[in-house]
Design a protein around this motif. Structure first.
Motif, PDB file in Angstrom:
ATOM      1  N   ARG A   1      38.825  47.553  33.724  1.00 60.98           N
ATOM      2  CA  ARG A   1      38.941  47.627  35.166  1.00 60.98           C
ATOM      3  C   ARG A   1      38.189  48.812  35.768  1.00 60.98           C
ATOM      4  O   ARG A   1      38.229  49.031  36.949  1.00 60.98           O
TER       5      ARG A   1
ATOM      6  N   SER B   1      35.552  48.461  38.681  1.00 66.02           N
ATOM      7  CA  SER B   1      36.219  47.896  39.859  1.00 66.02           C
ATOM      8  C   SER B   1      37.055  48.971  40.552  1.00 66.02           C
ATOM      9  O   SER B   1      37.002  49.132  41.773  1.00 66.02           O
TER      10      SER B   1
ATOM     11  N   PRO C   1      43.142  49.275  39.787  1.00 65.41           N
ATOM     12  CA  PRO C   1      42.604  49.449  41.147  1.00 65.41           C
ATOM     13  C   PRO C   1      43.675  49.829  42.160  1.00 65.41           C
ATOM     14  O   PRO C   1      43.379  50.512  43.151  1.00 65.41           O
TER      15      PRO C   1
ATOM     16  N   SER D   1      30.551  46.006  40.447  1.00 73.79           N
ATOM     17  CA  SER D   1      31.767  45.215  40.244  1.00 73.79           C
ATOM     18  C   SER D   1      31.674  44.010  41.166  1.00 73.79           C
ATOM     19  O   SER D   1      30.828  43.976  42.068  1.00 73.79           O
TER      20      SER D   1
ATOM     21  N   CYS E   1      40.336  42.387  40.537  1.00 78.14           N
ATOM     22  CA  CYS E   1      39.004  42.765  40.067  1.00 78.14           C
ATOM     23  C   CYS E   1      37.990  41.633  40.185  1.00 78.14           C
ATOM     24  O   CYS E   1      36.776  41.872  40.068  1.00 78.14           O
TER      25      CYS E   1
END
Length: 237
Positions: A30, A33, A83, A121, A215
């Motif tokens: 992740r 992102s 995130p 991303s 994401c």
């Protein structure tokens, strides 16, 4: 015409000449992102470091410390690379020091030789493609992978970039062709396709499906993080 290449894992990066290339580091689940979301939400900077121990050098200096290994927050740190830890309420005006299993390592490897290193991303796909088109330089799409192995999600994003740029760039290697083909196969249901992925299975065990779904959101950020010295900051637009 500039060329676009895809490096399927950082373990292969030494095989490529990237001295004149803009390298886009990709760690969809992740790190990249979350970095994109954090910078878009007003983080002053994000400092990617290689090791958990490196984070400790920034302790008690006013930084937020973020550390992830194997998908989980390292004990004793403010947060990991979800995130949802990078909302404006948490990061606006602050500097985050971040280490992750794959993404931050890929950034450091790229920075050793690249003309420029930016972060890509799905959240900022259109912004990244627009920037690369405008710069008209060779592009390396560097997939962070998983512990130096190939992974599906980063390659899918690489294919999405190739799909948007293929009319303006020469496809410089078979990996870019394969990434494009894979993206065309998966683009109508990215989450469904990624249910096959090993990292998706790891994340399901951690009960963070919401992170995965987030994401894969398209173009909710206009910011492009760029690595300047030790810091990721917003690329001036």
């Amino acid at each position: 015409m500039p060329k676009i290449e895809v490096c399927l894992t950082p373990a292969l990066l030494d095989l490529y000449a990237i001295e004149n290339s803009i390298v886009v580091v990709i760690d969809i689940l992740r790190a990249t992102s979350s970095i994109t979301y954090g910078i878009d939400n007003g983080a002053e900077a994000i400092i990617p470091v290689m090791n958990v121990e490196d984070c400790l050098n920034y302790a008690d200096k006013g930084y937020l410390l973020a550390a992830e290994r194997n998908g989980e927050v390292v004990a004793g740190y403010d947060f990991g690379n979800s995130p949802f830890s990078y909302t404006a309420e948490k990061v606006a005006g602050k500097t985050v020091v971040l280490t992750t299993t794959n993404g931050t390592k890929a950034m450091h490897l790229a920075q050793e030789r690249a003309h420029k290193v930016i972060v890509g991303s799905f959240l900022n796909l259109a912004a990244v493609c627009s920037y690369l088109q405008k710069e008209n330089k060779d592009v390396m799409l560097l997939c962070a992978g998983w512990k130096d192995n190939f992974n599906l999600e980063d390659t899918l994003f690489a294919g999405a970039v190739v799909a948007q740029l293929q009319q303006s760039f020469t496809l410089g290697d078979d990996a870019s062709v394969a990434a494009l083909d894979m993206y065309q196969l998966a683009k109508n249901d990215l989450r469904g396709y990624l249910k096959k992925s090993s990292h998706s299975h790891r994340l399901v065990k951690l009960n963070i499906e919401d992170d995965v779904q987030f994401c894969l959101k398209l173009d909710i950020c206009n910011t492009i993080p760029v690595l300047e010295g030790e810091k990721l900051i917003a690329l001036p637009q």
